[in-house]
Design a protein around this motif. Structure first.
Motif, mmCIF file in Angstrom:
data_model
loop_
_atom_site.group_PDB
_atom_site.id
_atom_site.type_symbol
_atom_site.label_atom_id
_atom_site.label_comp_id
_atom_site.label_asym_id
_atom_site.label_seq_id
_atom_site.Cartn_x
_atom_site.Cartn_y
_atom_site.Cartn_z
ATOM 1 N N ASP A 284 16.749 -4.537 -12.388
ATOM 2 C CA ASP A 284 17.183 -3.387 -13.200
ATOM 3 C C ASP A 284 18.380 -3.768 -14.073
ATOM 4 O O ASP A 284 18.496 -3.322 -15.216
ATOM 5 N N LEU A 285 19.257 -4.589 -13.535
ATOM 6 C CA LEU A 285 20.423 -5.008 -14.331
ATOM 7 C C LEU A 285 19.963 -5.857 -15.519
ATOM 8 O O LEU A 285 20.442 -5.683 -16.647
ATOM 9 N N TYR A 286 19.023 -6.752 -15.256
ATOM 10 C CA TYR A 286 18.492 -7.595 -16.339
ATOM 11 C C TYR A 286 17.922 -6.712 -17.449
ATOM 12 O O TYR A 286 18.189 -6.904 -18.633
ATOM 13 N N GLU A 287 17.168 -5.726 -17.041
ATOM 14 C CA GLU A 287 16.543 -4.794 -17.984
ATOM 15 C C GLU A 287 17.630 -4.071 -18.799
ATOM 16 O O GLU A 287 17.542 -3.995 -20.030
ATOM 17 N N ALA A 288 18.639 -3.578 -18.114
ATOM 18 C CA ALA A 288 19.705 -2.822 -18.800
ATOM 19 C C ALA A 288 20.466 -3.706 -19.789
ATOM 20 O O ALA A 288 20.838 -3.260 -20.882
ATOM 21 N N LEU A 289 20.666 -4.961 -19.419
ATOM 22 C CA LEU A 289 21.416 -5.879 -20.290
ATOM 23 C C LEU A 289 20.553 -6.350 -21.467
ATOM 24 O O LEU A 289 21.026 -6.459 -22.599
ATOM 25 N N SER A 290 19.300 -6.625 -21.192
ATOM 26 C CA SER A 290 18.464 -7.213 -22.243
ATOM 27 C C SER A 290 17.998 -6.159 -23.246
ATOM 28 O O SER A 290 17.661 -6.489 -24.382
ATOM 29 N N THR A 291 18.003 -4.889 -22.835
ATOM 30 C CA THR A 291 17.592 -3.840 -23.778
ATOM 31 C C THR A 291 18.793 -3.167 -24.443
ATOM 32 O O THR A 291 18.618 -2.239 -25.232
ATOM 33 N N GLY A 292 19.992 -3.609 -24.089
ATOM 34 C CA GLY A 292 21.180 -3.002 -24.704
ATOM 35 C C GLY A 292 21.534 -1.651 -24.097
ATOM 36 O O GLY A 292 22.335 -0.903 -24.656
ATOM 37 N N GLN A 293 20.960 -1.345 -22.922
ATOM 38 C CA GLN A 293 21.324 -0.095 -22.240
ATOM 39 C C GLN A 293 22.814 -0.118 -21.870
ATOM 40 O O GLN A 293 23.504 0.893 -21.955
ATOM 41 N N ILE A 294 23.293 -1.270 -21.475
ATOM 42 C CA ILE A 294 24.737 -1.444 -21.283
ATOM 43 C C ILE A 294 25.158 -2.698 -22.073
ATOM 44 O O ILE A 294 24.312 -3.524 -22.433
ATOM 45 N N ALA A 295 26.486 -2.806 -22.324
ATOM 46 C CA ALA A 295 26.937 -3.873 -23.237
ATOM 47 C C ALA A 295 27.066 -5.246 -22.569
ATOM 48 O O ALA A 295 26.834 -6.282 -23.204
ATOM 49 N N GLY A 296 27.452 -5.242 -21.298
ATOM 50 C CA GLY A 296 27.659 -6.544 -20.664
ATOM 51 C C GLY A 296 27.865 -6.409 -19.173
ATOM 52 O O GLY A 296 28.114 -5.315 -18.653
ATOM 53 N N ALA A 297 27.746 -7.530 -18.482
ATOM 54 C CA ALA A 297 27.990 -7.534 -17.039
ATOM 55 C C ALA A 297 28.704 -8.821 -16.654
ATOM 56 O O ALA A 297 28.406 -9.898 -17.188
ATOM 57 N N GLY A 298 29.651 -8.684 -15.746
ATOM 58 C CA GLY A 298 30.337 -9.839 -15.167
ATOM 59 C C GLY A 298 30.081 -9.821 -13.678
ATOM 60 O O GLY A 298 30.380 -8.830 -13.002
ATOM 61 N N LEU A 299 29.481 -10.878 -13.173
ATOM 62 C CA LEU A 299 29.106 -10.915 -11.751
ATOM 63 C C LEU A 299 29.749 -12.106 -11.062
ATOM 64 O O LEU A 299 29.583 -13.240 -11.507
ATOM 65 N N ASP A 300 30.454 -11.837 -9.977
ATOM 66 C CA ASP A 300 30.963 -12.954 -9.169
ATOM 67 C C ASP A 300 30.054 -13.178 -7.968
ATOM 68 O O ASP A 300 30.210 -14.152 -7.244
ATOM 69 N N VAL A 301 29.139 -12.247 -7.777
ATOM 70 C CA VAL A 301 28.275 -12.271 -6.591
ATOM 71 C C VAL A 301 26.851 -11.939 -7.017
ATOM 72 O O VAL A 301 26.637 -11.126 -7.917
ATOM 73 N N THR A 302 25.887 -12.572 -6.367
ATOM 74 C CA THR A 302 24.484 -12.394 -6.732
ATOM 75 C C THR A 302 23.615 -12.470 -5.474
ATOM 76 O O THR A 302 24.106 -12.809 -4.392
ATOM 77 N N VAL A 303 22.352 -12.214 -5.663
ATOM 78 C CA VAL A 303 21.343 -12.472 -4.610
ATOM 79 C C VAL A 303 20.254 -13.333 -5.237
ATOM 80 O O VAL A 303 19.675 -12.932 -6.240
ATOM 81 N N PRO A 304 19.961 -14.529 -4.722
ATOM 82 C CA PRO A 304 20.704 -15.174 -3.637
ATOM 83 C C PRO A 304 21.940 -15.893 -4.191
ATOM 84 O O PRO A 304 22.184 -15.887 -5.387
ATOM 85 N N GLU A 305 22.669 -16.498 -3.299
ATOM 86 C CA GLU A 305 23.768 -17.380 -3.692
ATOM 87 C C GLU A 305 23.497 -18.739 -3.077
ATOM 88 O O GLU A 305 23.269 -18.804 -1.866
ATOM 89 N N PRO A 306 23.504 -19.817 -3.888
ATOM 90 C CA PRO A 306 23.657 -19.801 -5.345
ATOM 91 C C PRO A 306 22.457 -19.165 -6.030
ATOM 92 O O PRO A 306 21.322 -19.251 -5.522
ATOM 93 N N LEU A 307 22.711 -18.550 -7.204
ATOM 94 C CA LEU A 307 21.626 -18.005 -8.006
ATOM 95 C C LEU A 307 20.926 -19.186 -8.684
ATOM 96 O O LEU A 307 21.592 -20.009 -9.316
#
Ligand SMILES: O=C(O)[C@H](O)CO
Length: 359
Positions: A284-307
């Motif tokens: 869902d985050l990928y979708e929101a970022l790639s469609t311009g639903q939101i402007a940007g994201a900064g992530l220090d944590v992901t699933v899985p780690e390492p991404l």
């Protein structure tokens, strides 16, 4: 090459105990030491913690002597057999299988982390195992990194250095690499605790207009420190120009940041997560970022780690991804390791730990 590095690591995986470090001990002393509680440490933790354990004379310990690779699960299951205490980091799942392998001697678990989503708390409670963790000592470091990540994302610093280095820097342009500024903004915090407050305290001098927060219940004492208003989850999404996720990962917060949340956010908003990757639905985050639903994201944590480097999020210019480094300052990691060591020793003595999870 890989084989020889593994072989080297195996050689490095030595038992470091008061017994084998002292050398030439009399058999009486040796006998006394062999009755000391046995502890396994799942990682080469920073020196402060090891020093405390070594100098305590209270335990004999063995550690997985590498910081580069986690102890293989099979090895871990062997090593924990019969131990009285266990020091772990967030890469080790402490679950039924592991606790069964450890057996009934295990009294104390000390994790060198503030997060505890890697621990089966119910199982630990059932078995009467006390649990130490390391809050507070990492608050400043995590808050500092969160601010750095927020500014890096909102002012597009990664894109900018890339352009400068790769020839994209042409003439000065009026709207090129423009981002979003903190001055006059509303900053939302999802899950207001010590870290959320510390982030807000650091952001306030950037002339933030308003702090808002959402949580399971209002937290007036903490909120008053930063003059933050309690709002619903929906309002948090709608009003935040910057949304910083600070809540723990629990069954209730798993993927709480999903399509529903992103669809309510402004398309100028920046999403920041320094808590746990599991709080976010990454598709869902990928979708929101790639469609311009939101402007940007900064992530220090992901699933899985390492991404994995092939992950779609890495293809997005408006997504800054860090390898889980929020608490990574020398001072903080040493403090975490010292606190983990002290929690363990206190727990094994049957005394209250400095920081103990209420199970
Ligand atoms: O849980 C923790 O302690 C952090 O995520 C590690 O920095």
């Amino acid at each position: 090459m890989w084989c020889s590095r593994m072989a080297l690591r195996r050689l490095q995986q030595v038992a470091v105990t008061p017994l084998n470090m002292a050398g030439g001990l009399t058999s009486n002393v040796q006998r006394e030491m062999s009755t000391l509680p046995r502890v396994y440490i799942t990682r080469q933790i920073p020196p402060e913690g090891l020093k405390i354990l070594r100098e305590s004379g209270q335990v004999q310990y063995e550690l997985w002597d590498s910081d580069d690779v986690p102890v293989p699960r099979k090895e871990l299951l062997q090593k924990v057999k019969g131990v009285d205490g266990l020091v772990c980091v967030l890469t080790e799942k402490i679950d039924t299988e592991l606790l069964d392998a450890a057996g009934p001697n295990l009294k104390v678990l000390s994790t060198m982390s503030v997060g505890f989503d890697h621990l089966s708390l119910e199982e630990l409670k059932k078995r009467g195992i006390r649990v130490g963790y390391t809050p507070d000592v990492l608050t400043d470091s995590v808050a500092e990194l969160t601010v750095a990540l927020l500014l890096t994302t909102s002012r597009r610093l990664i894109e900018a250095t890339h352009e400068a280095k790769t020839g994209g820097w042409g003439t000065w342009r009026t709207l090129w690499l423009c981002g979003h500024e903190l001055a006059g903004s509303t900053v939302g915090i999802l899950g207001l605790g010590r870290i959320g407050v510390a982030i807000a305290e650091r952001l306030a001098p950037f002339k933030v207009k308003k702090f808002i927060y959402a949580d399971v219940a209002p937290r007036p004492e903490l909120a008053s420190v930063i003059n933050a208003e309690y709002v619903s989850f929906d309002e948090l999404a709608k009003q935040s120009d910057f949304l910083s996720v600070c809540c723990a990962l629990t069954p209730e917060t798993k993927e709480i940041c999903n399509k529903d949340l992103f669809s309510k956010m402004k398309n100028t908003s920046i999403f920041i997560n320094t808590s746990r990757g599991g709080v976010v639905n990454q598709e869902d985050l990928y979708e929101a970022l790639s469609t311009g639903q939101i402007a940007g994201a900064g992530l220090d944590v992901t699933v899985p780690e390492p991404l994995p480097t092939s992950h779609p999020l890495f293809t997005l210019k408006n997504c800054v991804i860090l390898p889980h480094i929020a608490s990574a300052s020398y001072a903080t990691r040493n403090n975490m390791s010292a606190l983990a060591a002290n929690n363990l020793l206190l727990g094994l003595r049957g005394e209250p730990m400095i920081k103990e999870l209420k199970l």
